[in-house]
Write a protein that holds these residues in place. Structure first.
Motif, PDB file in Angstrom:
ATOM      1  N   TYR A  76       0.506  -1.125  -0.158  1.00 18.37           N
ATOM      2  CA  TYR A  76       0.170  -0.179  -0.148  1.00 18.37           C
ATOM      3  C   TYR A  76       0.599   1.249  -0.084  1.00 18.37           C
ATOM      4  N   TRP A 463       3.871   3.531   3.830  1.00 19.12           N
ATOM      5  CA  TRP A 463       1.885   4.141   4.106  1.00 19.12           C
ATOM      6  C   TRP A 463       0.953   4.946   4.952  1.00 19.12           C
ATOM      7  N   SER A 464       1.736   5.224   5.851  1.00 12.73           N
ATOM      8  CA  SER A 464       1.148   5.685   6.563  1.00 12.73           C
ATOM      9  C   SER A 464       1.375   7.239   6.312  1.00 12.73           C
ATOM     10  N   TYR A 466       1.698   7.765   3.262  1.00 13.22           N
ATOM     11  CA  TYR A 466       1.092   8.546   2.472  1.00 13.22           C
ATOM     12  C   TYR A 466      -0.282   8.287   2.507  1.00 13.22           C
ATOM     13  N   ARG A 467      -1.342   7.886   3.705  1.00 11.25           N
ATOM     14  CA  ARG A 467      -2.403   8.551   3.667  1.00 11.25           C
ATOM     15  C   ARG A 467      -2.365   9.603   4.553  1.00 11.25           C
ATOM     16  N   ARG A 468      -1.793   9.882   5.752  1.00 14.18           N
ATOM     17  CA  ARG A 468      -2.062  11.537   5.952  1.00 14.18           C
ATOM     18  C   ARG A 468      -1.626  12.742   4.927  1.00 14.18           C
ATOM     19  N   GLN A 491      -8.139   5.075  -2.502  1.00 16.20           N
ATOM     20  CA  GLN A 491      -6.972   3.896  -1.535  1.00 16.20           C
ATOM     21  C   GLN A 491      -7.213   4.009  -0.570  1.00 16.20           C
ATOM     22  N   ARG A 493      -7.474   2.578   3.542  1.00 16.15           N
ATOM     23  CA  ARG A 493      -7.056   3.423   4.948  1.00 16.15           C
ATOM     24  C   ARG A 493      -6.654   2.855   5.928  1.00 16.15           C
ATOM     25  N   ARG A 494      -7.410   1.437   5.996  1.00 14.50           N
ATOM     26  CA  ARG A 494      -6.545   0.411   7.658  1.00 14.50           C
ATOM     27  C   ARG A 494      -7.251  -0.481   6.973  1.00 14.50           C
ATOM     28  N   ARG A 525     -11.420   5.878   6.886  1.00 16.69           N
ATOM     29  CA  ARG A 525      -9.938   7.023   7.647  1.00 16.69           C
ATOM     30  C   ARG A 525      -9.749   6.848   9.215  1.00 16.69           C
ATOM     31  N   ASP A 529      -6.168  10.726   9.795  1.00 10.77           N
ATOM     32  CA  ASP A 529      -6.544  10.888   8.527  1.00 10.77           C
ATOM     33  C   ASP A 529      -7.415  11.904   7.650  1.00 10.77           C
ATOM     34  N   ASN A 532      -5.811  14.710   1.679  1.00  5.88           N
ATOM     35  CA  ASN A 532      -5.105  14.754   1.314  1.00  5.88           C
ATOM     36  C   ASN A 532      -5.312  16.259   1.063  1.00  5.88           C
TER      37      ASN A 532
END
Length: 535
Positions: A76, A463-464, A466-468, A491, A493-494, A525, A529, A532
């Motif tokens: 991810y 990955w963290s 990217y999500r943040r 994409q 999220r968890r 989320r 999160d 973006n």
């Protein structure tokens, strides 16, 4: 994936069918060492640290790491993906989440980290404050990864018989992390010259000053993580980390690695099994930037004899994530001379080290903190360039000076070597060189893109981030088999709460879903999160 099918049933069989009488053999002290003898040199405490170090993610056996992190966060994050049709192409990588795989993300840290953390706490919290302090740092290092996968977790109530299985909200978990780091730093500062931990230390040879730097660096990581959802708390904790007298990680010697004598699990999963490959997003960015770290990260496979040789960036070839793979595709692409296999960093020391946090990452954290105006963060440009330089040094990639002056190179389009239907245009036009006139959002994309490269191969943190932040911009999956619960463009999220918790702790899981604030699926989320963009 045949390795997973082969080994897991054997492991489970040993647990499910051993009788109580059979288990008695494991309670025998075959060295006839008394408890009193163990206590003389602190072995009764020290022996419990090793399983914590080795299970922040479990690198032995390799298939456990494959399930705990590789077939989720490593994919991810945009770092890697699988070239094989696991579960007939319907699996984590295509968002058809496999609960049996994902149980390992939960079970490994609870069984091997939290149980030992609790035992050490009982033995050290009152009489051995420095040992207790290291224990807390390891606890935070391990468990922030778990909450960053699931959201609410069992944390402050772990080991409490009156509240067994009760979940905390992710905000409460983060607040507990900050409090525990306070205690850890105070304890270590009070007796910083002690060498009591040296015999049990798998990272810093018992040097408490480096453990304090790790604690401060973790605090900064977690503070930046919550900077959009709770900016006041983030600033408070971030500035505390930046102001602590022992400082943060500054050199590569400060990096947090677990040192062992076993091969890195990725070398087994890739080189021995062929179960993971370079992600197309990695190709797009590394080749687009003509990044000299590329041949430190990847190795070319010769289809004839499977020998490996370093490659130049232009020869790298990745695989799109989320392909509904069929055996024919995997076989055909394996025969392509330009198909590049993922490889462990080309440096022998990394074959026995697990990378968890680097000085380069900390420099990028400081760069973002400077953008946010946190006191003590320094200059954003200087920190950004230091982060790139530290990464180049870490991987022995030469000078970073010309790379840092490149203001034209951008990520490239991806061309699938087998199926043109998987081709995709580059999703970012961000360049490398710092631009003081750019917006904060553009500067943040530069920081996170270079941070992403520098953190490789640690996919969980990538990955963290990217999500943040939404950066770096990575390609979406080709085939989304989530049934609509995960948006292809947003994409995953968890990971949903695991089956073992639903079967043994159902009422508390339902409360955890309420704390999550959304459906228990991969599209909801986490607390930090917030979406973006919007620096």
């Amino acid at each position: 994936m045949m390795k997973i099918r082969k080994y897991i049933p054997i492991a489970l069989a040993g647990l499910l069918f051993a009788s109580c009488g059979d288990l008695e053999q494991f309670n025998v002290n075959d060295k006839n060492i008394s408890q009193e003898q163990l206590e003389v040199d602190f072995q009764h405490v020290g022996s419990k640290y090793r399983p914590i170090f080795e299970n922040i993610y479990q690198y032995q056996p390799a298939w456990s790491y494959q399930l705990q992190q590789n077939l989720n966060a490593d994919v991810y994050s945009g770092y890697m993906t699988n070239p094989r049709p696991f579960v007939a192409g319907a699996n984590n990588t295509t968002y058809n989440l496999v609960s049996g795989w994902n149980n390992f993300i939960w079970s490994v840290p609870y069984q091997n980290v939290m149980n030992n953390v609790q035992a050490i706490s009982d033995l050290t919290s009152e009489d051995f404050p420095t040992l207790y302090g290291v224990n807390l740092i390891l606890k935070v290092a391990a468990m922030h990864r778990v909450t960053d996968v699931f959201g609410p977790i069992v944390y402050t109530n772990f080991g409490d018989l009156n509240n067994a299985g009760v979940y905390d909200s992710q905000q409460d978990v983060y607040n507990a992390f900050f409090s525990e780091l306070d205690v850890a730093v105070a304890n270590l500062n009070a007796d910083i010259s002690s060498t009591r931990f040296s015999e049990f230390d798998m990272s810093y040879a018992g040097d408490y000053s480096k453990w304090i730097k790790l604690a401060n660096s973790l605090r900064l990581r977690l503070a930046v993580r919550i900077s959009k959802v709770d900016p006041a708390k983030a600033k408070q904790e971030g500035e505390k980390a930046l102001a602590e007298s022992n400082g943060l990680m500054e050199s590569n010697a400060d990096g947090f690695f677990v040192n062992g004598s076993l091969p890195h699990p990725l070398s087994v999963i890739d080189n021995s099994w062929g179960d993971i490959r370079m992600n197309a997003s990695m190709e797009s960015i590394l080749v687009g930037y003509n990044d000299p770290r590329a041949d430190k990260f990847f190795q070319e496979v010769n289809p004839g004899d499977q020998s490996t040789t370093p490659v130049s960036p232009g020869n790298l070839k990745g695989v799109r994530a989320g392909l509904p793979l069929l055996p024919g595709y995997a076989d055909e692409i394996a025969q392509k001379a330009d198909y590049i296999t993922f490889g462990v960093i080309n440096d022998e020391v990394h074959t026995s080290q697990v990378q968890l946090m680097t000085a380069a990452e900390v420099a990028f954290l400081k760069a973002e903190a400077a953008l946010r105006g946190w006191a003590g963060a320094g200059d954003a440009k200087a920190n950004y360039e230091q982060g790139v330089d530290l990464s180049f040094q870490q991987h022995q990639a030469g000078s970073s000076s010309s790379y840092l002056m490149d203001n034209t190179s951008i990520p490239i389009d991806y061309v699938d070597p087998v199926n043109a239907a998987n081709n995709i245009a580059a999703v970012s036009t961000i360049t490398i060189a710092w631009d003081e006139a750019a917006t904060n959002e553009e500067k943040l994309e530069k920081i996170i893109t270079q941070k992403w490269i520098a953190m490789f191969p640690e996919g969980q943190e990538a990955w963290s981030e990217y999500r943040r932040t939404g950066y770096p911009k990575i390609f979406p999956v080709v085939s989304n088999q989530s049934g609509g619960s995960i948006d292809t463009n947003i994409q995953i999220r968890r990971i949903p709460f695991v089956d073992s918790e639903y079967s043994t702790n159902a009422a508390n899981v339902q409360t955890a879903v309420t704390l999550l604030g959304g459906a228990d699926n991969g599209g909801t989320r986490l607390w930090w999160d917030t979406g973006n963009g919007n620096f």
